[in-house]
Enzyme design. Sequence first.
Site, short mmCIF file in Angstrom:
data_model
loop_
_atom_site.label_atom_id
_atom_site.label_comp_id
_atom_site.label_asym_id
_atom_site.label_seq_id
_atom_site.Cartn_x
_atom_site.Cartn_y
_atom_site.Cartn_z
N TRP A 8 8.16 -6.98 46.01
CA TRP A 8 8.90 -7.52 47.14
C TRP A 8 8.29 -8.76 47.74
O TRP A 8 8.93 -9.43 48.54
CB TRP A 8 9.02 -6.44 48.23
CG TRP A 8 7.73 -5.71 48.51
CD1 TRP A 8 7.38 -4.48 48.03
CD2 TRP A 8 6.63 -6.16 49.30
NE1 TRP A 8 6.13 -4.14 48.47
CE2 TRP A 8 5.64 -5.14 49.26
CE3 TRP A 8 6.36 -7.30 50.06
CZ2 TRP A 8 4.41 -5.24 49.93
CZ3 TRP A 8 5.15 -7.41 50.73
CH2 TRP A 8 4.19 -6.40 50.67
N LYS A 19 14.72 -4.72 37.58
CA LYS A 19 14.64 -3.70 38.63
C LYS A 19 13.78 -4.27 39.75
O LYS A 19 12.57 -4.31 39.67
CB LYS A 19 14.02 -2.41 38.09
CG LYS A 19 14.42 -1.13 38.83
CD LYS A 19 13.93 -1.03 40.26
CE LYS A 19 12.46 -0.69 40.33
NZ LYS A 19 12.02 -0.51 41.78
N SER A 47 1.18 -3.22 41.69
CA SER A 47 -0.15 -2.66 41.88
C SER A 47 -0.74 -2.17 40.56
O SER A 47 -0.02 -1.83 39.61
CB SER A 47 -0.10 -1.49 42.87
OG SER A 47 0.53 -0.37 42.28
N TYR A 103 4.11 5.37 30.33
CA TYR A 103 5.51 5.45 29.91
C TYR A 103 5.68 4.90 28.51
O TYR A 103 6.43 5.44 27.69
CB TYR A 103 6.40 4.67 30.87
CG TYR A 103 6.40 5.14 32.31
CD1 TYR A 103 6.12 6.47 32.64
CD2 TYR A 103 6.70 4.25 33.34
CE1 TYR A 103 6.12 6.89 33.96
CE2 TYR A 103 6.72 4.67 34.67
CZ TYR A 103 6.42 5.99 34.97
OH TYR A 103 6.43 6.39 36.28
N GLU A 123 1.03 -7.89 35.42
CA GLU A 123 0.34 -8.76 36.38
C GLU A 123 0.12 -7.92 37.62
O GLU A 123 1.06 -7.56 38.32
CB GLU A 123 1.18 -10.01 36.68
CG GLU A 123 0.38 -11.09 37.41
CD GLU A 123 0.57 -11.08 38.91
OE1 GLU A 123 -0.34 -10.55 39.60
OE2 GLU A 123 1.60 -11.57 39.39
N CYS A 127 -1.00 -11.25 45.63
CA CYS A 127 -2.04 -10.73 44.75
C CYS A 127 -3.17 -11.73 44.58
O CYS A 127 -4.32 -11.35 44.32
CB CYS A 127 -1.44 -10.35 43.40
SG CYS A 127 -0.40 -11.62 42.67
N GLU A 179 -7.94 -3.92 47.48
CA GLU A 179 -6.90 -4.87 47.84
C GLU A 179 -6.18 -4.38 49.09
O GLU A 179 -5.62 -3.28 49.12
CB GLU A 179 -5.90 -5.01 46.69
CG GLU A 179 -4.85 -6.08 46.96
CD GLU A 179 -3.92 -6.29 45.78
OE1 GLU A 179 -3.55 -7.44 45.53
OE2 GLU A 179 -3.57 -5.29 45.11
#
Length: 495
Positions: A165, A189, A243, A253, A265, A300, A399
């Site tokens: 976001w 997504k 994250s 997955y 990333e 980030c 972080e």
Amino acid sequence: MTLATHDDWLRRAEALEPAVTHLIDGADEPGDGAFPVVSPRDGRVLAEAADAGPAEVDAAVAAARRAFDHGPWPRLSPADRGRILLRFADLLEERRTELALTISLEMGKPVTDAHDIELRAVITTFRWYGGLADKLTDESPHTAPDALALVTREPAGVVGAVVPWNFPLTLAGWKIAPALAAGCTVVLKPSEHSPLSALLLGRIGLAAGLPPGVLNVVAGDGPVAGRALGLHPDVDVLAFTGSTAVGRHFLRYSADSNLKRVWLELGGKSPNIVLPDAPDLERAAATAAWGIFFNQGEMCTAPSRLLVHRSVAEQVTEAVVARARALRVGDPLDPATEMGALVGEHHLDRVLGHVRTALDDGARLRTGGGRTLTGTGGSYLEPTVFDRVAPDSRLAREEVFGPVLSVLAFDDLDEAVALANATEYGLAAGLWTSDLSTAHRVSRALRAGTVWVNCYEEGDLTVPFGGMKQSGNGRDKSAHALEKYTELKTTWIQL
């Protein structure tokens, strides 16, 4: 040009009618559920967005698979694909104000930053890859005289792109544009906190001439929609920004499904090293303050660890603190605002938890540290600076993803490099020095994907971006991004 006044943006916000349904196979798909998109600006519900479950993800992937296996997109000439991407960029420019407003409302950044910085980056990205599409070449290695070898780059297939976001369209563009240029089809997504701008982006792509199914957009949360995309056997490549913890899920997955390639990333805890011979200590301090407070620190690459030589530590820290105190925190729709709202109450609470832990660990709070603008209903935090931060403390190692700076002093260059590298992350770093040899030696010693010398957050589409260590793998931006979305095929012809 951005709109001139706060009132202009407020009027546009009142009239905004955001896209709220999934885009699947070129059509609006409401799905079976919905979720509220809450603006961190004032805590109000902006819209009810369609909420994707496994069925909607299946439909989007099936559309992308049909478009790849049987549709025209991978079979168009690269020049034709490039022309559509250039048209995509033109339409993004035409809808720039609407897109910027949507981003600002859904995730809280100042609308001027959304318009002037994020949308500029998105438009530039589609233009750059549109221009690059027909300039890639294959190889014909020299072999024996009785054989011909060809090495061709072919589109990898269906790409699942999962983006966060904080820069909802910039990071989407960094994945979508090269994937489309390569001839892939995409299921995007977006984060559940910022779906509205992505849903609009998909419709703009359709208007630009993308065939149905080439770019699909499904809104929903990570544990459901993101997981379904990561596990889907018909997704060939998964590109994720977010994250490190979630990045690990996508690797699992992949292992549990079809061993799809996963490009990550991830997080960062970027050091910003200031040496006494910095060409301009005031500029170094100003850039350090800008870097940690820009986008509310929700980056980030944010230079969240300011490593300063002890001989100039107090001078630099005082300058950063002064800039933090002067920063205007306010309504994201006010052009005078320099720092807007954090993405939501959940995230604000998390950042405040880091502040409390830092105080418990003995760090000294120099400014900020608390909520502000509490009467607005929004999620606002004061620009915050700590010094006397212990290198092994949580504030120095984890972080925060917010406007919280930790200052650490060092005595010599070896200590600075050791402190800089003493983290699981390796996304970016900064260095301020006037000595050319030092610049080269330290840049090589820093374990980071990008090192900025006497600047921070500079660059353009010609250079790759990505991390080392637990900050991920692969690269966004530049021609190197095409490596993520193509397969090398060798054809050997016996003459």
